[in-house]
Design a protein around this motif. Structure first.
Motif, PDB file in Angstrom:
ATOM      1  N   GLY A 116      99.097  51.517   2.343  1.00  0.00           N
ATOM      2  CA  GLY A 116      99.240  52.758   1.580  1.00  0.00           C
ATOM      3  C   GLY A 116      99.486  52.570   0.099  1.00  0.00           C
ATOM      4  O   GLY A 116      99.556  53.555  -0.635  1.00  0.00           O
ATOM      5  N   CYS A 117      99.615  51.339  -0.362  1.00  0.00           N
ATOM      6  CA  CYS A 117      99.827  51.104  -1.796  1.00  0.00           C
ATOM      7  C   CYS A 117      98.531  51.384  -2.541  1.00  0.00           C
ATOM      8  O   CYS A 117      97.465  50.918  -2.147  1.00  0.00           O
ATOM      9  CB  CYS A 117     100.272  49.661  -2.051  1.00  0.00           C
ATOM     10  N   ARG A 118      98.638  52.141  -3.610  1.00  0.00           N
ATOM     11  CA  ARG A 118      97.460  52.497  -4.398  1.00  0.00           C
ATOM     12  C   ARG A 118      97.404  51.755  -5.731  1.00  0.00           C
ATOM     13  O   ARG A 118      96.456  51.910  -6.491  1.00  0.00           O
ATOM     14  CB  ARG A 118      97.417  54.002  -4.621  1.00  0.00           C
ATOM     15  N   ILE A 119      98.455  50.966  -6.006  1.00  0.00           N
ATOM     16  CA  ILE A 119      98.501  50.169  -7.230  1.00  0.00           C
ATOM     17  C   ILE A 119      98.517  48.704  -6.838  1.00  0.00           C
ATOM     18  O   ILE A 119      99.407  48.261  -6.104  1.00  0.00           O
ATOM     19  CB  ILE A 119      99.751  50.502  -8.079  1.00  0.00           C
ATOM     20  N   LEU A 120      97.525  47.964  -7.329  1.00  0.00           N
ATOM     21  CA  LEU A 120      97.423  46.539  -7.055  1.00  0.00           C
ATOM     22  C   LEU A 120      97.855  45.771  -8.294  1.00  0.00           C
ATOM     23  O   LEU A 120      97.297  45.972  -9.378  1.00  0.00           O
ATOM     24  CB  LEU A 120      95.982  46.168  -6.691  1.00  0.00           C
ATOM     25  N   VAL A 121      98.844  44.901  -8.134  1.00  0.00           N
ATOM     26  CA  VAL A 121      99.234  43.976  -9.188  1.00  0.00           C
ATOM     27  C   VAL A 121      98.549  42.657  -8.851  1.00  0.00           C
ATOM     28  O   VAL A 121      98.806  42.075  -7.803  1.00  0.00           O
ATOM     29  CB  VAL A 121     100.772  43.789  -9.258  1.00  0.00           C
ATOM     30  N   ALA A 122      97.652  42.244  -9.727  1.00  0.00           N
ATOM     31  CA  ALA A 122      96.824  41.073  -9.454  1.00  0.00           C
ATOM     32  C   ALA A 122      97.155  39.939 -10.400  1.00  0.00           C
ATOM     33  O   ALA A 122      97.671  40.153 -11.507  1.00  0.00           O
ATOM     34  CB  ALA A 122      95.348  41.452  -9.595  1.00  0.00           C
ATOM     35  N   GLY A 123      96.820  38.723  -9.969  1.00  0.00           N
ATOM     36  CA  GLY A 123      96.984  37.552 -10.818  1.00  0.00           C
ATOM     37  C   GLY A 123      96.077  37.638 -12.037  1.00  0.00           C
ATOM     38  O   GLY A 123      95.179  38.478 -12.115  1.00  0.00           O
ATOM     39  N   ARG A 124      96.315  36.749 -12.980  1.00  0.00           N
ATOM     40  CA  ARG A 124      95.559  36.780 -14.233  1.00  0.00           C
ATOM     41  C   ARG A 124      94.075  36.497 -13.993  1.00  0.00           C
ATOM     42  O   ARG A 124      93.699  35.860 -13.030  1.00  0.00           O
ATOM     43  CB  ARG A 124      96.141  35.828 -15.262  1.00  0.00           C
ATOM     44  N   ASN A 125      93.263  37.017 -14.890  1.00  0.00           N
ATOM     45  CA  ASN A 125      91.806  36.871 -14.871  1.00  0.00           C
ATOM     46  C   ASN A 125      91.186  37.532 -13.648  1.00  0.00           C
ATOM     47  O   ASN A 125      90.246  37.031 -13.059  1.00  0.00           O
ATOM     48  CB  ASN A 125      91.386  35.393 -14.974  1.00  0.00           C
ATOM     49  N   PHE A 126      91.698  38.691 -13.305  1.00  0.00           N
ATOM     50  CA  PHE A 126      91.188  39.442 -12.159  1.00  0.00           C
ATOM     51  C   PHE A 126      89.797  39.993 -12.481  1.00  0.00           C
ATOM     52  O   PHE A 126      89.539  40.506 -13.561  1.00  0.00           O
ATOM     53  CB  PHE A 126      92.130  40.601 -11.816  1.00  0.00           C
ATOM     54  N   GLY A 127      88.884  39.902 -11.503  1.00  0.00           N
ATOM     55  CA  GLY A 127      87.553  40.468 -11.640  1.00  0.00           C
ATOM     56  C   GLY A 127      86.574  39.600 -12.401  1.00  0.00           C
ATOM     57  O   GLY A 127      85.524  40.077 -12.828  1.00  0.00           O
ATOM     58  N   CYS A 128      86.895  38.325 -12.554  1.00  0.00           N
ATOM     59  CA  CYS A 128      85.974  37.425 -13.248  1.00  0.00           C
ATOM     60  C   CYS A 128      84.740  37.191 -12.373  1.00  0.00           C
ATOM     61  O   CYS A 128      84.686  37.626 -11.233  1.00  0.00           O
ATOM     62  CB  CYS A 128      86.666  36.105 -13.584  1.00  0.00           C
ATOM     63  N   VAL A 140      94.573  48.812 -10.980  1.00  0.00           N
ATOM     64  CA  VAL A 140      94.800  47.367 -10.960  1.00  0.00           C
ATOM     65  C   VAL A 140      95.551  47.018 -12.230  1.00  0.00           C
ATOM     66  O   VAL A 140      95.137  47.406 -13.331  1.00  0.00           O
ATOM     67  CB  VAL A 140      93.472  46.578 -10.905  1.00  0.00           C
ATOM     68  N   LEU A 141      96.653  46.293 -12.081  1.00  0.00           N
ATOM     69  CA  LEU A 141      97.461  45.856 -13.217  1.00  0.00           C
ATOM     70  C   LEU A 141      97.463  44.338 -13.254  1.00  0.00           C
ATOM     71  O   LEU A 141      97.695  43.691 -12.228  1.00  0.00           O
ATOM     72  CB  LEU A 141      98.908  46.346 -13.082  1.00  0.00           C
ATOM     73  N   SER A 142      97.226  43.765 -14.418  1.00  0.00           N
ATOM     74  CA  SER A 142      97.251  42.318 -14.576  1.00  0.00           C
ATOM     75  C   SER A 142      97.431  41.977 -16.044  1.00  0.00           C
ATOM     76  O   SER A 142      97.204  42.824 -16.922  1.00  0.00           O
ATOM     77  CB  SER A 142      95.958  41.687 -14.047  1.00  0.00           C
ATOM     78  N   SER A 143      97.782  40.726 -16.317  1.00  0.00           N
ATOM     79  CA  SER A 143      97.901  40.284 -17.701  1.00  0.00           C
ATOM     80  C   SER A 143      96.537  39.966 -18.295  1.00  0.00           C
ATOM     81  O   SER A 143      96.393  39.848 -19.507  1.00  0.00           O
ATOM     82  CB  SER A 143      98.809  39.054 -17.795  1.00  0.00           C
ATOM     83  N   GLU A 144      95.543  39.828 -17.442  1.00  0.00           N
ATOM     84  CA  GLU A 144      94.179  39.567 -17.905  1.00  0.00           C
ATOM     85  C   GLU A 144      93.204  40.095 -16.858  1.00  0.00           C
ATOM     86  O   GLU A 144      93.301  39.752 -15.683  1.00  0.00           O
ATOM     87  CB  GLU A 144      93.968  38.066 -18.096  1.00  0.00           C
ATOM     88  N   ILE A 145      92.285  40.943 -17.314  1.00  0.00           N
ATOM     89  CA  ILE A 145      91.245  41.498 -16.447  1.00  0.00           C
ATOM     90  C   ILE A 145      89.913  41.226 -17.133  1.00  0.00           C
ATOM     91  O   ILE A 145      89.759  41.503 -18.329  1.00  0.00           O
ATOM     92  CB  ILE A 145      91.446  43.014 -16.221  1.00  0.00           C
ATOM     93  N   ALA A 146      88.971  40.687 -16.389  1.00  0.00           N
ATOM     94  CA  ALA A 146      87.667  40.370 -16.964  1.00  0.00           C
ATOM     95  C   ALA A 146      87.050  41.612 -17.595  1.00  0.00           C
ATOM     96  O   ALA A 146      87.100  42.703 -17.014  1.00  0.00           O
ATOM     97  CB  ALA A 146      86.748  39.789 -15.888  1.00  0.00           C
TER      98      ALA A 146
END
Length: 194
Positions: free
Chosen positions: A67-79, A98-104
């Protein structure tokens, strides 16, 4: 697209770095142009065992992630390769942000164009989010901030056009269609002037 003004949800954390679009939605599922139905294949190679059953060790299969609608992902998500199917799969899976310090860059652009909020946060904010899985957040799209349980805020940058489209629930084509009368009037003026 549906208007996206505020997202209130617990977070699910997938801390792996360099999660590429093939990990998000494997290429073998890119045989459709439909946006629905891809959620069952999101993270397919991590989510399921060889026999097709859920892998209980995969982070998003755990009960606390349901049920979580917010994904906290590792850096460089979606590369990796560019594919709109990746944000479609996440949206169909139930993820809205999607929350991350780096998203492609290409993934982020595709995500925002398809109604998935992709937010880049600072390294310190990212570390805090990774260290607090399941935290209840409220993301205000118009205000461009993430509200924490204690009332603190993480501000984020969001392109004005992307914000407008998210808030209005329109993609680029929908935005153009909103201005069809003005476009027609302009074309008539140009035609008359020729």
């Amino acid at each position: 697209m549906k208007p996206l003004t505020r997202i209130r949800s617990r977070t699910a954390v997938l801390a792996h770095a360099n999660i590429d679009t093939d990990r998000i939605i494997p290429a073998r599922f890119l045989t459709t142009t439909e946006r629905t139905g891809l959620g069952r294949h999101a993270f397919e190679d991590w989510r399921y065992r060889a026999d097709g059953s859920d892998d209980p060790d995969f982070e998003l299969n755990r009960p606390e992630a349901r049920g979580c609608r917010i994904l906290v992902a590792g850096r460089n998500f979606g590369c990796g390769s560019s594919r709109e199917h990746a944000p479609w799969a996440l949206l169909d899976f139930g993820i809205q942000a999607v929350l991350s310090s780096e998203i492609a860059d290409i993934f982020r652009s595709n995500a925002l164009k398809n109604g998935l909020l992709a937010v880049v946060v600072s390294e310190a904010e990212h570390r805090w989010l990774l260290d607090h899985p399941g935290v209840e957040l409220s993301i205000d799209v118009a205000g461009s901030f993430i509200e924490l349980p204690d009332g603190g805020r993480f501000a984020f940058e969001l392109d004005g056009f992307a914000r407008h489209c998210l808030l209005q629930g329109v993609d680029q084509l929908g935005f153009i269609r909103q201005h069809a009368d003005a476009i027609d009037a302009y074309e008539q003026r140009v035609e008359q002037a020729a």
